[in-house]
Design an enzyme around this catalytic site. Structure first.
Site, PDB file in Angstrom:
ATOM      1  CB  CYS A 384      -0.993  -0.055   1.139  1.00 45.18           C
ATOM      2  SG  CYS A 384      -2.489   0.881   0.753  1.00 45.18           S
ATOM      3  CG  HIS A 510      -3.667  -3.690   2.992  1.00 43.99           C
ATOM      4  ND1 HIS A 510      -2.770  -3.220   3.923  1.00 43.99           N
ATOM      5  CD2 HIS A 510      -4.270  -2.604   2.472  1.00 43.99           C
ATOM      6  CE1 HIS A 510      -2.828  -1.900   3.967  1.00 43.99           C
ATOM      7  NE2 HIS A 510      -3.740  -1.496   3.091  1.00 43.99           N
ATOM      8  CD  GLU A 512      -1.366  -6.322   5.082  1.00 45.98           C
ATOM      9  OE1 GLU A 512      -1.054  -6.617   3.910  1.00 45.98           O
ATOM     10  OE2 GLU A 512      -1.551  -5.145   5.464  1.00 45.98           O
TER      11      GLU A 512
END
Ligand code: GLN
Length: 539
Positions: A384, A510, A512
């Site tokens: 990001c 993202h 994650e």
């Protein structure tokens, strides 16, 4: 409602006892026995969602597929269960009041005085049952944020009390998590705080069914008996939760303590099948017996608080286990990076991740870090804001666009290589107005990112306002930057890479948020592998 069973998890004595992990671990065990389970969290603060909160407050903001900005506990739920959560899984006092007040303005209360009881409590009760009523779950676990006895928790506790009454025996239970502190001077574990907190709960009309006692030392039989007697629970319902090296040990520990069995018994549900934790234990096995060890730098500005980058740290654990590698993450404060210390701070690392973030603080340090890893051919992953900074670094130092920046940091920049999308320009409200949730992306064959995913079409979660400015795409590409992931509907650049570098990838999304124990994220897996290759090459 009749068939869905409800488990409420409350906390006493202090905060930070790990209600989220206990809830997720119990859910894991019930899921491993064949039950369909979800977990939701009710938070007693007045923010409508945690999206507007600084990470220093409650840690990272977790984002769901449907674009809810949520408490980081939802990340644990997803990582443990490998099941998506949604808007309905996180409710705050702000959200509850907002919807009651909107109903009032629409005249839905027909002239009645609108009050905490029954209007706020009814709204809470309704929201607690939304997921249960879909018929998709056998069991819904509801974690009540905060600590019993807090003023702001009262409407939730009252709602739980009423709901238990509505649901009837065996359809709803309460698990109360407390602390049994150890007094070193006396050499003793103390049960009194637990007794008091159970009593506080009782004053609100709720009798805990199960006690989970967080402790640093083993609870003796005698002490368990005492807790059971004074807190009015069955002896088998006193569950010890002793400190363990990793949160991923908690499900097995709860299995040994019999938390799932006593829960099912209280809910009058059969203990069908022994829990199948094969996949979970394979992960643990790999995680605990790594063949290699690597050092990855995490460059960010919230590094003082571990929870600020929770999902990234957990994704490294999953990806490390997948590679049989132990990933030591070294936190590096971006504000403290400069020309003089960059070599000392980054030179020894096997790879560097530049973290997401908002605002101008620390961004020059991030750019410095990216310049260093680009020049020193150290594997790099930018997430990001990290990706946006990689674009700026490239624009400034390779494409000759001196002073290039994001309009988030400098509206007057001569080269706004990162800028607001048209649709974002009119927006004035901060809450819930970013590009949020899952968006499609198409990857270019032959790229590092394609190699990582092994497929062309992917979907990943977003949380940002600013974008790669396509006015500069051609120019940056001519200078050697590759845009290897594009949103097929909007043409927005989602992934950038440097082809003449061992592994340099920036993603606007993202990754994650989607990494779980059962499904380590392919991009993190590839990044850890690149870091390992870098290390092996050096030796
Ligand atoms: N601040 C940047 C944006 O809003 C990046 C956000 C992030 O890293 N999540 O676009």
């Amino acid at each position: 409602m009749a068939n869905t069973k409800y488990i409420f998890v409350t906390g006493g004595v202090t905060s930070s006892l790990g209600k989220g992990i206990i809830a997720a671990s119990l859910a894991k065990l019930l899921q491993a026995r064949g039950y369909r389970v979800t977990i939701q969290k009710f938070d007693p603060y007045i923010n409508v969602d945690p999206g507007t909160l600084n990470p220093y407050e409650h840690g990272e903001c977790f984002v769901t597929e449907d674009g809810a900005e949520t408490d980081l506990d939802l990340g644990h739920y997803e990582r443990f269960l490998n099941v998506h959560t949604s808007q309905a899984n996180n409710v705050t006092t702000g959200r509850v009041y907002q919807s009651v007040i909107e109903k009032e303005r629409r005249g839905e209360f027909l002239g009645k005085t609108v009050q905490v009881i029954p209007h706020i409590t009814n709204e809470i009760k309704e929201r607690i049952q939304i997921l249960g009523k879909t018929g998709e779950y056998d069991i819904v676990i509801t974690e009540i944020g905060g600590t019993v006895g807090d003023i702001e928790s009262l409407p939730y506790i009252e709602s739980v009390r009423q709901l238990l009454w509505d649901l009837g025996e065996h359809n709803g239970i309460v698990i109360h998590l407390t602390l049994v502190p150890y007094l070193a001077a006396a050499g003793e574990l103390k049960t009194k705080p637990t007794q008091h907190s159970v009593k506080t709960l009782m004053e609100s009309g709720i009798q805990a069914d199960i006690l989970v006692c967080r402790t640093e030392h083993e609870l003796s039989d005698e002490l368990r008996y005492k807790l059971a007697l004074f807190c009015n629970v069955k002896r088998e319902a006193v569950i010890q939760s002793i400190d363990v090296p990793t949160i991923y040990d908690v499900p097995n520990m709860m299995l040994l303590e019999g938390l799932d069995k006593v829960t099912l018994k209280k809910l009058n549900l059969p203990c069908k099948n022994e829990p199948d934790l094969t996949q979970w234990n394979t992960f643990l096995q790999r995680y605990k017996n790594p063949k290699h060890r690597i050092k990855v730098g995490l460059v960010g500005k919230y590094v003082e608080l571990q929870d600020a980058y929770k999902s990234i740290l957990e994704a490294f654990i999953h990806a490390g286990a997948a590679n049989e590698v132990r990933v030591d993450v070294e936190s590096i404060h971006s504000e403290h990076l400069n020309e003089e210390n960059i070599e000392a701070k980054l030179g020894h690392l096997d790879a560097v991740l530049v973290a997401p973030g908002f605002g101008g603080r620390g961004i020059e340090g991030k750019i410095k870090a990216i310049e260093y890893v680009r020049e020193h051919r150290i594997p790099f992953l930018g997430i990001c804001l990290g990706m946006q900074m990689a674009v700026i670094e490239f624009a400034r130092h390779i494409a000759g666009l001196k002073g290039a920046n994001s309009t988030e940091m400098n509206e007057q920049t001569p080269y706004p290589v990162i800028s607001l999308m048209e649709s974002q320009k009119e927006i004035t409200h901060k809450g819930g107005t970013m590009r949020l949730g899952a968006w499609a992306c198409e990857l270019s064959k032959g790229s590092k990112i394609y190699e990582a995913y092994g497929k062309k079409e992917i979907s990943e979660r977003h949380r940002h306002r600013y974008e790669f400015n396509n006015d500069y795409k051609e120019q940056l590409e001519k200078a050697g930057l590759q845009c290897t992931g594009i949103n097929p509907d909007t043409g927005l650049v989602e992934v950038i890479e440097l082809p003449n570098h061992p592994w340099f990838v920036g993603v606007q999304y993202h990754p994650e948020y989607k990494s779980t124990v059962a499904n380590p994220h392919p991009l993190f897996v590839a990044f850890v592998r690149a870091a390992l290759n870098n290390k092996l090459k050096k030796n």
